[in-house]
Design a protein around this motif. Structure first.
Motif, PDB file in Angstrom:
ATOM      1  N   ASP A 153       5.695 -11.272  -0.556  1.00 10.59           N
ATOM      2  CA  ASP A 153       5.092 -11.530  -1.869  1.00 10.59           C
ATOM      3  C   ASP A 153       3.923 -12.508  -1.752  1.00 10.59           C
ATOM      4  O   ASP A 153       2.892 -12.341  -2.414  1.00 10.59           O
ATOM      5  CB  ASP A 153       6.143 -12.090  -2.835  1.00 10.59           C
ATOM      6  CG  ASP A 153       7.114 -11.020  -3.319  1.00 10.59           C
ATOM      7  OD1 ASP A 153       6.792  -9.828  -3.196  1.00 10.59           O
ATOM      8  OD2 ASP A 153       8.197 -11.380  -3.809  1.00 10.59           O
ATOM      9  N   ASP A 154       4.081 -13.535  -0.905  1.00 10.40           N
ATOM     10  CA  ASP A 154       2.965 -14.458  -0.664  1.00 10.40           C
ATOM     11  C   ASP A 154       1.769 -13.714  -0.086  1.00 10.40           C
ATOM     12  O   ASP A 154       0.619 -13.935  -0.494  1.00 10.40           O
ATOM     13  CB  ASP A 154       3.377 -15.557   0.324  1.00 10.40           C
ATOM     14  CG  ASP A 154       4.403 -16.520  -0.236  1.00 10.40           C
ATOM     15  OD1 ASP A 154       4.536 -16.607  -1.469  1.00 10.40           O
ATOM     16  OD2 ASP A 154       5.082 -17.186   0.574  1.00 10.40           O
ATOM     17  N   ARG A 196      -0.040 -11.686  -2.615  1.00 13.93           N
ATOM     18  CA  ARG A 196      -0.869 -12.523  -3.495  1.00 13.93           C
ATOM     19  C   ARG A 196      -2.205 -12.842  -2.827  1.00 13.93           C
ATOM     20  O   ARG A 196      -3.253 -12.846  -3.474  1.00 13.93           O
ATOM     21  CB  ARG A 196      -0.108 -13.807  -3.837  1.00 13.93           C
ATOM     22  CG  ARG A 196      -0.822 -14.697  -4.830  1.00 13.93           C
ATOM     23  CD  ARG A 196       0.117 -15.752  -5.390  1.00 13.93           C
ATOM     24  NE  ARG A 196      -0.641 -16.859  -5.961  1.00 13.93           N
ATOM     25  CZ  ARG A 196      -0.704 -18.078  -5.430  1.00 13.93           C
ATOM     26  NH1 ARG A 196      -0.045 -18.332  -4.328  1.00 13.93           N
ATOM     27  NH2 ARG A 196      -1.397 -19.026  -5.999  1.00 13.93           N
ATOM     28  N   SER A 247      -4.361  -9.576  -2.783  1.00 13.94           N
ATOM     29  CA  SER A 247      -4.798  -9.131  -4.109  1.00 13.94           C
ATOM     30  C   SER A 247      -6.012  -9.897  -4.607  1.00 13.94           C
ATOM     31  O   SER A 247      -6.612  -9.522  -5.620  1.00 13.94           O
ATOM     32  CB  SER A 247      -3.651  -9.240  -5.116  1.00 13.94           C
ATOM     33  OG  SER A 247      -3.291 -10.593  -5.342  1.00 13.94           O
ATOM     34  N   HIS A 279       3.903  -3.719  -4.068  1.00 15.18           N
ATOM     35  CA  HIS A 279       3.034  -4.893  -4.123  1.00 15.18           C
ATOM     36  C   HIS A 279       1.644  -4.519  -4.624  1.00 15.18           C
ATOM     37  O   HIS A 279       1.009  -5.291  -5.354  1.00 15.18           O
ATOM     38  CB  HIS A 279       2.942  -5.537  -2.736  1.00 15.18           C
ATOM     39  CG  HIS A 279       4.253  -6.005  -2.198  1.00 15.18           C
ATOM     40  ND1 HIS A 279       4.904  -7.107  -2.688  1.00 15.18           N
ATOM     41  CD2 HIS A 279       5.063  -5.502  -1.214  1.00 15.18           C
ATOM     42  CE1 HIS A 279       6.046  -7.279  -2.039  1.00 15.18           C
ATOM     43  NE2 HIS A 279       6.158  -6.324  -1.144  1.00 15.18           N
ATOM     44  N   ARG A 292      -3.307  -8.452 -11.828  1.00 15.08           N
ATOM     45  CA  ARG A 292      -4.314  -9.458 -11.456  1.00 15.08           C
ATOM     46  C   ARG A 292      -5.742  -8.986 -11.703  1.00 15.08           C
ATOM     47  O   ARG A 292      -6.692  -9.733 -11.460  1.00 15.08           O
ATOM     48  CB  ARG A 292      -4.178  -9.830  -9.972  1.00 15.08           C
ATOM     49  CG  ARG A 292      -3.005 -10.733  -9.641  1.00 15.08           C
ATOM     50  CD  ARG A 292      -3.298 -11.514  -8.364  1.00 15.08           C
ATOM     51  NE  ARG A 292      -4.385 -12.474  -8.521  1.00 15.08           N
ATOM     52  CZ  ARG A 292      -4.925 -13.159  -7.498  1.00 15.08           C
ATOM     53  NH1 ARG A 292      -4.484 -12.970  -6.274  1.00 15.08           N
ATOM     54  NH2 ARG A 292      -5.911 -14.015  -7.711  1.00 15.08           N
TER      55      ARG A 292
END
Length: 763
Positions: free
Chosen positions: A464-465, A468, A471, A488, A495
C-alpha cells in the motif's frame, strides 16, 4: 540530519519540498508547548497549535515561518515518525528556493534546540542572514514578474540553477528562455548564452553533456579554494566571451593567482575548470569552424549545438587521450531574432501553455517495455521523441545518456531539449522518493501494476505504501491509464486531480471495474478473444490481435499482452487512432539489441534461453508461465530457472520469491547476486529455503555466482527446454558464462544479441 530535495510533485505534496530526517532529544528543560510559544514571540507570529504537541511539527513550522519571513508564499509543513515508536522524525517543508529552505531548516533546528533547553538565541542575526541569502538568490524583478505571469497561465517555469538567472519557460521544442537583459535574441536565447560561459555550462549539464568540472568565482580567495580542490590543475577563463579570449592553464597557487588577476581585470566573474577530467568533454560552443570525423565527438557536438539552438556550431572538445578537438555541424535551426517585448508577448501567447505532450509510465513491472512501445508509436508518427528508461536517455533513437535514467534529472534533460516534440518518460519508485517529479503535470500518466518489490527501503514498508508512491504520477495527469486487474491501480482513481479523465485496461473483458467504467461512459481497453479492444463512449473497435504483436511471443508472454493494452490506452489518450496504434505494436521490436534484459529470447543448440531482469515474485510468476508455454510445444521439455534477488530484500520477500519460483519452474538453480549487507550466500540460501518450504521441484541447486549457475543449468538443457536466466546485469554475463563451456553456443548468442535473429519479449 539526512536531507532530500523533492524538486517536484512528490509523495507528500504537489509542490517542491525539502524532506529531512531529524533526531531530537525530547528531554529538554522546557515543554514543547512553552517552547512553541517562545518561538512564536521570536518570529513575530504565533505558531499553529500542532507545533506545541510534536517536536517534528515544531521544527517544520519554524522552518516554514522562516521562509515566509523572506517573502515566500508557502503553506505546507509535515512531520511524522520515521517508524512507529521511533524517536527520529521525518520533516517535510515546502520551499521556493532550495538553499534558503536548507538554511531555514538548519536555523529552525538551532532555534528549537535553544528554546527546548531554555537557552538564549540570536534570532535577529539568524533572520538577517537568511534574508540576505534569499535576496542574493532571488530572480531579478523583471524575470520574476514574467515568471509569475507565465505560471498564472499554466506555463512551466524551470530555472537553470539558483546561481544563474537563466529561466526556461515551457518544455522541449515549445520552450522559451529568458535572462535579465532586454536584448533581441532567439526564443532559445542562443546569442546571449554562447557569450556566457556560466550559462553555457549550466545548459550542457542539464542536457547530460559532459563538461569539465568547474565553477564561476568573483574573488581570489574563492578561486584559490577551487584550485586546491582541483589539486591546482585548472584552466582560468573570463566568464563572458568577446574581446580578449585568452585562457590560462595553471599548475600551482602562484600561477592561478596571476591568471585570476588577468582574467578578472576590468571586472566580471571568472570561470575555473579542471583539466584532469575526461575522457571527452565540451569546453566551448560558438558558430562556424572546421570539421572533425570522430563519431563520438560528432554525437557530443550535435547534442551541444542542438541544446543551444545553433544551426551551425563550432564546438570545442577536450579529450585527454587526443588533445583539443574542434568540430562544426548542424544543430536545431531557430525561428530568428526577436526584440525583448515581442519575445515576451509570444511566450505569453504560447499554444498549449508551452507544453509538449508528456506520457509518464510507472508501476512495479513492465515500465521499460511499455515506455518503449509508446515511444516507438510516437516516432512512427514523425514526432521527435524524448524517452527515458532504465537503459538511458534517448532523443529519437540517439542515446544521450546511459544508465538508469528514470528520475528527476533524466526527465529534466528531455523536457529541456529543444529537439523534443513529445516526451515518454519511465518513472521509477527510487526517483519519485529521492527527487520527486520533474514535471507539474502530464498529458497521460500510466500506472501498470503494484506488487511487493523494494519493500523495507526509504520508508516504504507495505505494498500500500508503494502504491501511494507510484500513484504520484497519475495524480498529476490529465488522463490516467490504470490497470483494472490491480486493486491498487483501481484505488488510485481516488487520487486523480479534479476534472482528470481515466482509461482502464484489463486482460479480462468481464472485469467488474472495467465494465462499470464503460457503463459510466469511460474509455477502456481490454482483451477479448485474444484481440485488443478499445471503446471510448462508442462501439468497441478492435486494435490488433495479441499474437500479431511480436513482443508477446505469439501471445505466450501474457505480461506483454498487458503492456500492449496499457500502451494502447496511453496512445489513445494522447490522440493516436487505432490503426496507427495497431501498426506500431505490430512493428515494435523488443530484443537484446533494443530492449536488453527484458525477456530476450535466444535459440541455442536445440533449446531456448530467456534473459530477463526479473527480481520479484510477480515477474518470476509471469516468466515461468511464458517458459512453460514455450516448453509445452515440445513433449517432455522443461521450464528451467536460474534465479536470484538482491540481498537488501527482507527475508520474507526472498522466501516468497523462492515459493513463487517453486511453482513456476520444473528445475531451479538459485545463485547469489548482490549481497548488499548480508553475508555472502545468505540471500540465495533464504530463497532456496522458500523453494523447499513450498515443496519445490525435485532438482534444486544453489551457487555463489551467476556464471556457475548458468553453466550448471546449460549443461542439463535438452531438446525443447526453456532456460530462464533472471536478474542478469548484462547480456555479456550470459554470453561469457556460456563461452567457458561452449564457444560455439556463445558465438550464436553473440550474433543474436547483436540483432541477428534474436527473439522478443520483456517483463
Amino acid at each position: 540530519m539526512r536531507q532530500r530535495l523533492l524538486r517536484g510533485a512528490n509523495l507528500y505534496s504537489p509542490h517542491p519540498c525539502l524532506a529531512a530526517t531529524i533526531a531530537f532529544d525530547d528531554d529538554g528543560a522546557v515543554p514543547p508547548a512553552d517552547a512553541a510559544a517562545a518561538l512564536g514571540r521570536q518570529l513575530g507570529a504565533p505558531l499553529p497549535p500542532a507545533a506545541g504537541a510534536d517536536i517534528g511539527q515544531l521544527v517544520a513550522q519554524v522552518a516554514l515561518m522562516l521562509q515566509r519571513s523572506c517573502g515566500h508564499a508557502l503553506d505546507f509543513a509535515h512531520s511524522e515518525p520515521l517508524a512507529p515508536g521511533a524517536a527520529q522524525r521525518r520533516v517535510v517543508i515546502q520551499y521556493a528556493l532550495e538553499h534558503v529552505a536548507q538554511r531555514a531548516l538548519a536555523t529552525a533546528l538551532d532555534m528549537v534546540g535553544a528554546a527546548m533547553r531554555g537557552d538564549d538565541y540570536d534570532a535577529p542575526a539568524a533572520l538577517a542572514a537568511l534574508h540576505a541569502l534569499s535576496l542574493a538568490l532571488a530572480l531579478p524583478p523583471r524575470i520574476a514578474e514574467l515568471a509569475g505571469r507565465a505560471r498564472a497561465l499554466g506555463i512551466p517555469v524551470l530555472r537553470a540553477s539558483e546561481h544563474a538567472d537563466l529561466v526556461q519557460f515551457g518544455w522541449g521544442s515549445r520552450q522559451w528562455r529568458f535572462v535579465d537583459a532586454p536584448l533581441a535574441d532567439t526564443r532559445l536565447l542562443t546569442n546571449t548564452i554562447v557569450r556566457d560561459r556560466l550559462l553555457t555550462r549550466a545548459l550542457m549539464v542539464e542536457a547530460n553533456i559532459d563538461v569539465p568540472a568547474g565553477t564561476t568565482v568573483g574573488r581570489l580567495e574563492d578561486a584559490l579554494r577551487v584550485g586546491r580542490r582541483y589539486d591546482w590543475q585548472v584552466v582560468v577563463k573570463r566568464r563572458h566571451v568577446g574581446g580578449d579570449e585568452r585562457q590560462w592553464r595553471c599548475a600551482g597557487e602562484a600561477e592561478l593567482t596571476a591568471a585570476f588577476a588577468l582574467a578578472h581585470a576590468g571586472g566580471g566573474d571568472v570561470v575555473l575548470e579542471s583539466f584532469e577530467d575526461g575522457p571527452l568533454a565540451v569546453v566551448a560552443v560558438d558558430a562556424g569552424g572546421a570539421r572533425h570525423a570522430s563519431a563520438p565527438v560528432r554525437r557530443l557536438c550535435e547534442g551541444a549545438a542542438a541544446k543551444l539552438g545553433l544551426a551551425e556550431a563550432r564546438v570545442g572538445v577536450v579529450d585527454t587521450r587526443l588533445g583539443p578537438l574542434v568540430t562544426a555541424l548542424g544543430g536545431a535551426a531557430d525561428a530568428g531574432v526577436l526584440d525583448a517585448a515581442e519575445r515576451e508577448r509570444l511566450l505569453l501567447a504560447e499554444p498549449d501553455q508551452g507544453r509538449i505532450p508528456l506520457i509518464a509510465v510507472t508501476g512495479t513491472n513492465g515500465k521499460t517495455t511499455t515506455t518503449l512501445m509508446i515511444a516507438h508509436a510516437v516516432r512512427l508518427a514523425g514526432l521527435r521523441t524524448g524517452t527515458t528508461t532504465t537503459q538511458g536517455i534517448f532523443i529519437d533513437e540517439r542515446i544521450v545518456g546511459q544508465g538508469d535514467c528514470t528520475g528527476y534529472w533524466s526527465h529534466r534533460a528531455v523536457l529541456g531539449s529543444p529537439e523534443v516534440d513529445f516526451a515518454v518518460l519511465e518513472t521509477a519508485r527510487g526517483g519519485l522518493l529521492k527527487r520527486g517529479l520533474a514535471f507539474d503535470a502530464c498529458a497521460v500518466g500510466v500506472m501498470l501494476n503494484v506488487s511487493d518489490d523494494h519493500l523495507g527501503l526509504d520508508g516504504v514498508e507495505t505494498v500500500d505504501d508503494l502504491a501511494r508512491v507510484k500513484s504520484t504520477v497519475v495524480a498529476v495527469a490529465r488522463t490516467a491509464v490504470l490497470n483494472a486487474d490491480d486493486r491498487h491501480c483501481v484505488a488510485a482513481l481516488a487520487r486523480l486531480a479534479p476534472g482528470a479523465a481515466a482509461i482502464l485496461f484489463s486482460m479480462d473483458a468481464a472485469n467488474p471495474a472495467l465494465r462499470g467504467h464503460l457503463a459510466r461512459g469511460g474509455a477502456s481497453v481490454w482483451l477479448e478473444d485474444e484481440a485488443i479492444m478499445l471503446a471510448d463512449g462508442a462501439a468497441a473497435r478492435p486494435v490488433i490481435g495479441a499474437a500479431a504483436i511480436p513482443a508477446t511471443v505469439g501471445g505466450l508472454a501474457r505480461y506483454n499482452v498487458a503492456n500492449s493494452l496499457a500502451a494502447t490506452a496511453a496512445l489513445h489518450a494522447a490522440g493516436f487512432d487505432p490503426a496507427h496504434i495497431g501498426a506500431a505494436l505490430s512493428t515494435f521490436v523488443s530484443d537484446a539489441a533494443t530492449n536488453p534484459l527484458r525477456s530476450n529470447i535466444f535459440a541455442v543448440r536445440d533449446f531456448h534461453i530467456v534473459l530477463d531482469y526479473a527480481h520479484n515474485p510477480a515477474a518470476y510468476a509471469a516468466l515461468g508461465a511464458m517458459a512453460r508455454g514455450m516448453a509445452a510445444r515440445v513433449p517432455g521439455a522443461r521450464a528451467m530457472g536460474v534465479v536470484t534477488s538482491p540481498g537488501d530484500r527482507r527475508d520474507a520477500d526472498l522466501r516468497r520469491i523462492g515459493e513463487t519460483c517453486a511453482a513456476a519452474f520444473d528445475t531451479l538453480f538459485v545463485y547469489e547476486s548482490l549481497s548488499r549487507g548480508r553475508p555472502r550466500g545468505e540471500a540465495a540460501a533464504v530463497i532456496a529455503d522458500g523453494v523447499r518450504a513450498a515443496g519445490g521441484p525435485g532438482h534444486l541447486d544453489t551457487f555463489g555466482g551467476a556464471a556457475e549457475a548458468v553453466q550448471a543449468a546449460y549443461r542439463l538443457c535438452g531438446h525443447g527446454d526453456v532456460l530462464v536466466f533472471a536478474c542478469g546485469t548484462a547480456v555479456s554475463t550470459l554470453i561469457e558464462a556460456v563461452r567457458a563451456i561452449d564457444p560455439d553456443g556463445a558465438a550464436a548468442l553473440e550474433r543474436q544479441a547483436a540483432g541477428e535473429g534474436s527473439g522478443q519479449g520483456g517483463v
